[in-house]
Design a protein around this motif. Structure first.
Motif, PDB file in Angstrom:
ATOM      1  N   SER A 286      -5.468   5.283  -5.473  1.00  0.00           N
ATOM      2  CA  SER A 286      -6.393   4.698  -4.157  1.00  0.00           C
ATOM      3  C   SER A 286      -7.232   4.996  -3.554  1.00  0.00           C
ATOM      4  O   SER A 286      -8.102   3.977  -2.967  1.00  0.00           O
TER       5      SER A 286
ATOM      6  N   ARG B  45     -10.350   2.126  -3.712  1.00  0.00           N
ATOM      7  CA  ARG B  45     -10.775   1.587  -1.946  1.00  0.00           C
ATOM      8  C   ARG B  45     -12.471   2.273  -2.049  1.00  0.00           C
ATOM      9  O   ARG B  45     -13.254   1.428  -1.235  1.00  0.00           O
TER      10      ARG B  45
ATOM     11  N   TYR C 112      -7.848   9.639   1.518  1.00  0.00           N
ATOM     12  CA  TYR C 112      -7.606   9.047   0.737  1.00  0.00           C
ATOM     13  C   TYR C 112      -6.840  10.942   0.105  1.00  0.00           C
ATOM     14  O   TYR C 112      -5.537  10.404  -0.398  1.00  0.00           O
TER      15      TYR C 112
END
Length: 115
Positions: A63, A67, A85
């Protein structure tokens, strides 16, 4: 930080692989308020937490990679997003590491550990 996350999400799996042969087929997985055995289960239940730790650690890394910079942001914003993250993944994996150590020691001794 990403390397630390990758290492820490594999550690519970290694701990479980090392301890797994020493466990009986049925292990204690729960106690009541009087510290008596309330629930027993298969030793395979103890493999769930390391697998979940591995999955969540990998999901945090993936992720973060997806992102960071995916929206045409500047390099600084992408780096901050990635670090956020990874940091969240680190917190989760560290908690799972402590939980795994506790569950494995409880399964080995058959007693709840006093804290």
């Amino acid at each position: 930080m990403a390397i630390a996350l990758a290492v820490l999400c594999v550690v519970p799996l290694i701990e479980t692989i090392v301890v797994f042969p020493q466990l009986s087929d049925t292990v204690v997985i729960g106690f009541n308020a009087a510290q008596e055995t309330a629930r027993e289960g298969s030793r395979w239940y103890l493999a769930l937490l390391p697998l979940l730790s591995l999955a969540l650690g990998a999901a945090s890394l993936l992720s973060g990679f997806n992102r960071a910079g995916g929206n045409g942001e500047s390099a600084a914003v992408a780096a901050l997003t990635f670090r956020r993250y990874v940091r969240n993944g680190l917190v989760t994996v560290v908690i799972f590491n402590f939980a795994n150590i506790y569950l494995l020691s409880m399964a080995l001794t058959g007693q709840i550990l006093p804290f």
